[in-house]
Design an enzyme around this catalytic site. Structure first.
Site, PDB file in Angstrom:
ATOM      1  N   ALA A   1       0.858  -1.182   0.000  1.00 48.38           N
ATOM      2  CA  ALA A   1       0.000   0.000   0.000  1.00 48.38           C
ATOM      3  C   ALA A   1       0.895   1.232   0.000  1.00 48.38           C
ATOM      4  O   ALA A   1       2.069   1.153   0.365  1.00 48.38           O
ATOM      5  CB  ALA A   1      -0.876  -0.023   1.242  1.00 48.38           C
TER       6      ALA A   1
ATOM      7  N   GLU B   1      -0.731  -9.192  -1.380  1.00 46.76           N
ATOM      8  CA  GLU B   1      -2.174  -9.436  -1.236  1.00 46.76           C
ATOM      9  C   GLU B   1      -2.884  -9.335  -2.587  1.00 46.76           C
ATOM     10  O   GLU B   1      -3.853 -10.052  -2.843  1.00 46.76           O
ATOM     11  CB  GLU B   1      -2.769  -8.447  -0.219  1.00 46.76           C
ATOM     12  CG  GLU B   1      -2.308  -8.759   1.208  1.00 46.76           C
ATOM     13  CD  GLU B   1      -2.744  -7.703   2.205  1.00 46.76           C
ATOM     14  OE1 GLU B   1      -2.347  -6.526   2.026  1.00 46.76           O
ATOM     15  OE2 GLU B   1      -3.473  -8.034   3.155  1.00 46.76           O
TER      16      GLU B   1
ATOM     17  N   GLY C   1       0.415  -5.136   0.632  1.00 49.53           N
ATOM     18  CA  GLY C   1      -0.685  -5.083  -0.329  1.00 49.53           C
ATOM     19  C   GLY C   1      -0.281  -5.642  -1.685  1.00 49.53           C
ATOM     20  O   GLY C   1      -1.129  -6.133  -2.434  1.00 49.53           O
TER      21      GLY C   1
ATOM     22  N   GLU D   1       3.869  -5.817   7.086  1.00 51.70           N
ATOM     23  CA  GLU D   1       3.094  -4.773   7.760  1.00 51.70           C
ATOM     24  C   GLU D   1       3.425  -4.654   9.242  1.00 51.70           C
ATOM     25  O   GLU D   1       3.360  -3.573   9.826  1.00 51.70           O
ATOM     26  CB  GLU D   1       1.590  -5.029   7.592  1.00 51.70           C
ATOM     27  CG  GLU D   1       1.038  -4.702   6.204  1.00 51.70           C
ATOM     28  CD  GLU D   1       1.169  -5.842   5.209  1.00 51.70           C
ATOM     29  OE1 GLU D   1       1.959  -6.782   5.457  1.00 51.70           O
ATOM     30  OE2 GLU D   1       0.490  -5.793   4.165  1.00 51.70           O
TER      31      GLU D   1
HETATM   32  N1  3HC Z   1       4.590   3.490   0.201  1.00 48.83           N
HETATM   33  C1  3HC Z   1       5.094   4.703  -0.105  1.00 48.83           C
HETATM   34  N2  3HC Z   1       6.393   4.918  -0.368  1.00 48.83           N
HETATM   35  C2  3HC Z   1       7.215   3.852  -0.340  1.00 48.83           C
HETATM   36  C3  3HC Z   1       6.746   2.566  -0.033  1.00 48.83           C
HETATM   37  C4  3HC Z   1       5.363   2.395   0.243  1.00 48.83           C
HETATM   38  N3  3HC Z   1       4.837   1.195   0.516  1.00 48.83           N
HETATM   39  N4  3HC Z   1       7.797   1.709  -0.075  1.00 48.83           N
HETATM   40  C5  3HC Z   1       8.860   2.450  -0.404  1.00 48.83           C
HETATM   41  N5  3HC Z   1       8.522   3.737  -0.554  1.00 48.83           N
HETATM   42  C6  3HC Z   1       9.395   4.844  -0.963  1.00 48.83           C
HETATM   43  C7  3HC Z   1      10.464   5.122   0.078  1.00 48.83           C
HETATM   44  O1  3HC Z   1       9.994   6.011   1.054  1.00 48.83           O
HETATM   45  C8  3HC Z   1      11.563   5.715  -0.765  1.00 48.83           C
HETATM   46  O2  3HC Z   1      11.217   7.052  -1.024  1.00 48.83           O
HETATM   47  P1  3HC Z   1      12.372   8.163  -1.177  1.00 48.83           P
HETATM   48  O3  3HC Z   1      13.223   7.708  -2.320  1.00 48.83           O
HETATM   49  O4  3HC Z   1      11.607   9.407  -1.415  1.00 48.83           O
HETATM   50  O5  3HC Z   1      13.105   8.142   0.130  1.00 48.83           O
HETATM   51  C9  3HC Z   1      11.445   4.953  -2.095  1.00 48.83           C
HETATM   52  O6  3HC Z   1      10.131   4.405  -2.102  1.00 48.83           O
HETATM   53  C10 3HC Z   1      12.440   3.837  -2.237  1.00 48.83           C
HETATM   54  O7  3HC Z   1      12.368   3.026  -1.085  1.00 48.83           O
HETATM   55  P2  3HC Z   1      13.682   2.423  -0.429  1.00 48.83           P
HETATM   56  O8  3HC Z   1      14.703   3.471  -0.253  1.00 48.83           O
HETATM   57  O9  3HC Z   1      13.245   1.670   0.776  1.00 48.83           O
HETATM   58  O10 3HC Z   1      14.172   1.443  -1.579  1.00 48.83           O
HETATM   59  P3  3HC Z   1      14.826   0.003  -1.488  1.00 48.83           P
HETATM   60  O11 3HC Z   1      15.059  -0.421  -2.872  1.00 48.83           O
HETATM   61  O12 3HC Z   1      15.944   0.009  -0.498  1.00 48.83           O
HETATM   62  O13 3HC Z   1      13.695  -0.950  -0.847  1.00 48.83           O
HETATM   63  C11 3HC Z   1      11.511  -1.885  -0.629  1.00 48.83           C
HETATM   64  C12 3HC Z   1      12.528  -1.222  -1.559  1.00 48.83           C
HETATM   65  C13 3HC Z   1      12.035  -3.257  -0.171  1.00 48.83           C
HETATM   66  C14 3HC Z   1      10.245  -2.065  -1.385  1.00 48.83           C
HETATM   67  C15 3HC Z   1      11.309  -1.000   0.634  1.00 48.83           C
HETATM   68  O14 3HC Z   1      11.033   0.310   0.207  1.00 48.83           O
HETATM   69  C16 3HC Z   1      10.199  -1.419   1.537  1.00 48.83           C
HETATM   70  O15 3HC Z   1      10.387  -2.311   2.343  1.00 48.83           O
HETATM   71  N6  3HC Z   1       9.017  -0.776   1.412  1.00 48.83           N
HETATM   72  C17 3HC Z   1       7.917  -0.969   2.296  1.00 48.83           C
HETATM   73  C18 3HC Z   1       7.209  -2.259   2.033  1.00 48.83           C
HETATM   74  C19 3HC Z   1       6.027  -2.392   2.949  1.00 48.83           C
HETATM   75  O16 3HC Z   1       6.113  -2.203   4.142  1.00 48.83           O
HETATM   76  N7  3HC Z   1       4.881  -2.745   2.380  1.00 48.83           N
HETATM   77  C20 3HC Z   1       3.695  -2.868   3.138  1.00 48.83           C
HETATM   78  C21 3HC Z   1       2.990  -1.566   3.160  1.00 48.83           C
HETATM   79  S1  3HC Z   1       1.567  -1.562   4.219  1.00 48.83           S
HETATM   80  C22 3HC Z   1       0.396  -2.399   3.351  1.00 48.83           C
HETATM   81  O17 3HC Z   1       0.661  -2.866   2.282  1.00 48.83           O
HETATM   82  C23 3HC Z   1      -0.947  -2.466   3.965  1.00 48.83           C
HETATM   83  C24 3HC Z   1      -1.828  -3.451   3.260  1.00 48.83           C
HETATM   84  O18 3HC Z   1      -1.824  -4.658   3.953  1.00 48.83           O
HETATM   85  C25 3HC Z   1      -3.236  -2.961   3.190  1.00 48.83           C
END
Ligand code: 3HC
Length: 692
Positions: free
Chosen positions: A65, A107, A104, A127
């Site tokens: 998400a 998912e 997400g 998450e």
């Molecule tokens: N939403 C918004 N922005 C995100 C994001 C997300 N889910 N994931 C990454 N970003 C942004 C980062 O803030 C960063 O922004 P910036 O360049 O402006 O600082 C950019 O994307 C690149 O991210 P990273 O520096 O972390 O890049 P990496 O290549 O090192 O890592 C990644 C990539 C493994 C995808 C890592 O970004 C990550 O772990 N992201 C989060 C994944 C996550 O937690 N997903 C679950 C979200 S909650 C959800 O899905 C709820 C659902 O169940 C309803």
């Protein structure tokens, strides 16, 4: 090609409709992406294509998400609308995964009928790290594929499962050749049509849940085994409850309802707010306002370390782990041999590396007794000797004479003035502080200390190197104790003072433990050894510590310190310590008083927030979230409370200021409020309003 919207396109390859998402940086499920998916699937379903492939451009499949949308109103189609459209499609839907399918993203992929991934891909439901749970059916679909135990592990650890393992678990149906994902997914889609493969809806697959029905011990055992790890966190328990709901609910829809309710509760809570804040804090820290991303980097192929003690050895392991050669210099053979043997021993004990990897890593670390010999070709030297300015200076003079031009000269000091160290060299631009935390091969934090003349490319190189060795780096300025220890000083002072006013060490430790620290300051002292820096010959019972050490109560290692310990090192409050404290208080002519837990917490924590504000005011940290990163990663501040500055915002800067003023009035200027805190309150602002 049809452009669905700015994030999605629809193309056709023979009988296969291909929906391609392209929403940098990570294809997060923003409103635009959800709309692209919804409209894309609608169009693909209506088209004559016989099957549909969903694939992403850029570095990754959907990474989850869009976290930036959380807390606000959601526009456009919901994720549930998208998922229903996919799952109910009357033709095979195949998700083609590269990079990471997370949260997400996974998912969504679980609503495809099949999943194809390249071997380098990883999938997971992380998450929990954001203080959340998978809120789009992940907790209900995942156990239907991988079983309850594996699902519990995945949702509570948030770990990223490599594609090969995901294949074995049934999360992925086929591995594609690297670089040939689209071709493989299209071939899979055509085959699915040709063979009349069923349109698998994960939600209907109940066999693995049936196996867990009537076995509540699965959950009880899991909770028990992880109680320590999950202590204080709300999200792991909510995740477990969701998997329980998957097993025990009459229908899939009922399970989803339970998931949605718990997701809403977590999302609205302070813990998730702190953990989401922390997610962005980590990423922010890499951004240095006056050191642009394209600053050149100095290549680091070989590292020199001075000192083969615990610190030097731990630092060396970080580099060897990523294939960088290290040479350690000691003054004498015996400590050098001991240090190298400890490194080998650490590798063998840690079991994180396979035996052949251990050998490769150990082989990368060599020892020498001659700086002149060892350091002439190194790209970076890190000095890790004991904390005496005269010693550091003489080392840096020698390094200046020995090292090649352009080599980075770093000191691992935990608080000495690096400008002073740099001043003895003719190349202060190459001097920087790299403050590792002990044990250096384990602790995530690296304080990178910028001195007056440190060159920008030295900073950029250090930040990049930190990332390469898996550290969380925070750039700080030269100030006694830097950011971490300077703030720690406040807490230590108040903890000691509280004892002299009548609080017992175990009262203070309990309050801080309940706050979420792994242990309080007195338990920590007992663990580290009360005799660090204590000299028997000159000790005359002038402090509580002196008396304890003189009584051979030097901490856990002697079976007693502030606490008494049993043979399993379980701590018990000590009558001996209590009497020592009482005698000291009486000697000062004071009367011990009953001190509330609230006062203990406020006295220990608010001065830390205030000191953080002073550090920011002096420009020794770039932004409040950098201070928080230091405390979460170096000092055990619970991530679900964000860090001292985030916590200050949660409590309210006005409350912190009011308390500091109150303490200042009764206890003096140690509590003098920082000018920045005063200004924030006057302006009605918070620390989070401060932007770098
Ligand atoms: N939403 C918004 N922005 C995100 C994001 C997300 N889910 N994931 C990454 N970003 C942004 C980062 O803030 C960063 O922004 P910036 O360049 O402006 O600082 C950019 O994307 C690149 O991210 P990273 O520096 O972390 O890049 P990496 O290549 O090192 O890592 C990644 C990539 C493994 C995808 C890592 O970004 C990550 O772990 N992201 C989060 C994944 C996550 O937690 N997903 C679950 C979200 S909650 C959800 O899905 C709820 C659902 O169940 C309803």
């Amino acid at each position: 090609m049809t452009e669905i919207n700015s994030a999605a396109t629809l193309t056709q390859d023979g009988d296969v409709a291909i929906i391609t998402l392209n929403s940098p940086p990570v294809n997060a499920l923003s409103a635009k992406v959800r709309e692209g998916l919804f409209e894309g699937f609608k169009a693909a379903i209506a088209s004559p294509a016989k099957s549909i492939v969903l694939i992403c451009e850029g570095r990754t499949f959907i990474a989850g998400a869009d976290i930036t949308e959380f807390g606000g109103a959601m526009a456009g189609p919901s994720l549930f609308d998208v998922q229903a459209m996919m799952e109910n499609a009357p033709k095979p839907v195949i998700a083609a995964i590269h990079g990471t399918a997370l949260g997400g993203g996974l998912e969504v992929a679980l609503c495809a009928h099949y999943r194809v991934a390249v071997p380098s891909a990883r999938v997971g439901l992380p998450e929990v790290a954001l203080g959340l749970l998978p809120g789009a059916g992940g907790t209900q679909r995942l156990p239907r594929i991988v079983g309850v135990e594996a699902a519990l592990d995945m949702v509570t650890s948030g770990r990223h499962v490599p594609a090969k393992q995901a294949l074995a678990m049934g999360l992925v149906d086929e591995l594609a050749q690297e670089g040939k994902l689209k071709e493989a997914a299209v071939a899979f889609a055509n085959k699915a049509v040709a063979e009349g493969k069923p349109l698998v809806k994960v939600r209907e697959n109940n066999a693995r849940l049936e196996a867990a029905k009537g076995h509540p011990e699965i959950f009880a055992d899991f909770r028990k085994a992880n109680a320590r790890k999950f202590r204080g966190f709300a999200a792991p328990e909510a995740n477990i409850k969701c998997i329980e709901a998957a097993v025990n609910s009459a229908t899939f829809e009922d399970g989803l309802k339970a998931e949605r309710k718990l997701f809403g509760e977590l999302m609205g809570g302070a813990q998730s707010a702190a953990q989401r804040y922390y997610f962005f804090a980590e990423r922010q820290a890499n951004k240095i306002p006056d050191v642009p991303d394209d600053t050149p980097i100095r290549p680091i192929k070989k590292v020199g370390i001075i000192g083969a003690g615990t610190m030097g050895g731990g630092i060396a392991m970080n580099f060897a782990n990523v294939g960088i050669a290290v040479v350690i210099v000691e003054q004498e053979q015996a400590p050098l041999d001991r240090g190298l043997a400890t490194i080998r021993n650490n590798y063998e004990r840690s079991r994180t590396a396979k035996p052949e990897e251990t050998e490769q890593r150990v082989a990368l670390i060599t020892g020498s007794l001659s700086m002149e010999e060892a350091f002439k070709d190194v790209d970076l030297v890190i000095e890790a000797v004991f904390e005496r300015m005269d010693v550091k200076k003489s080392i840096f003079e020698r390094l200046d004479a020995i090292c090649k031009p352009g080599a980075i000269l770093a000191t691992n000091t935990s608080g000495l003035n690096i400008d002073e160290t740099a001043s003895v060299t003719k190349r202060p631009q190459d001097v920087i502080g790299l403050h590792f935390f002990s044990p250096a091969n384990v602790m995530k934090l690296l304080e990178i200390v910028r001195a007056d003349h440190t060159a920008k490319d030295v900073i950029a190189t250090s930040m990049k190197l930190a990332k390469q060795i898996g550290k969380i780096a925070v750039l700080v300025g030269v100030t006694p104790g830097f950011v971490g220890n300077r703030i720690l000083g406040q807490r230590q002072r108040e903890a000691q003072k509280l004892v002299m006013e009548g609080a017992m060490p175990w009262d203070i430790d309990r309050v801080l433990y309940d706050f979420g620290f792994p242990m309080g300051p007195f338990a920590m002292s007992d663990l580290a050894g009360l005799d660090i820096g204590w000299v028997k010959e000159t000790s005359h019972g002038e402090t509580i510590r002196d008396v304890l050490c003189e009584a051979d109560r030097r901490g856990q290692k002697t079976g007693a310190g502030y606490y008494d310990y049993d043979e399993n090192r379980n701590a018990r409050p000590s009558a001996f310590t209590e009497k020592v404290i009482h005698d000291f208080i009486v000697k000062t002519g004071a009367n011990p008083r009953k001190i509330s837990d609230e006062e203990i917490l406020e006295r220990c924590i608010y001065p830390m927030i205030n000191e953080g504000a002073k550090i920011l005011e002096e420009g020794k940290a770039i932004r409040p979230s950098d201070v928080d990163l230091v405390w979460v990663n170096g000092y055990g501040w619970p991530v679900y409370r964000g860090g001292p500055m985030h916590y200050g915002d949660q409590v309210g800067p006005e409350k912190v200021l009011a308390k500091m003023r109150e303490f200042q009035a009764t206890m003096g200027d140690a509590f003098k409020p920082s000018a920045l805190l005063e200004k924030l309150v006057a302006d009605g602002k918070k620390f989070s309003d401060i932007k770098a």
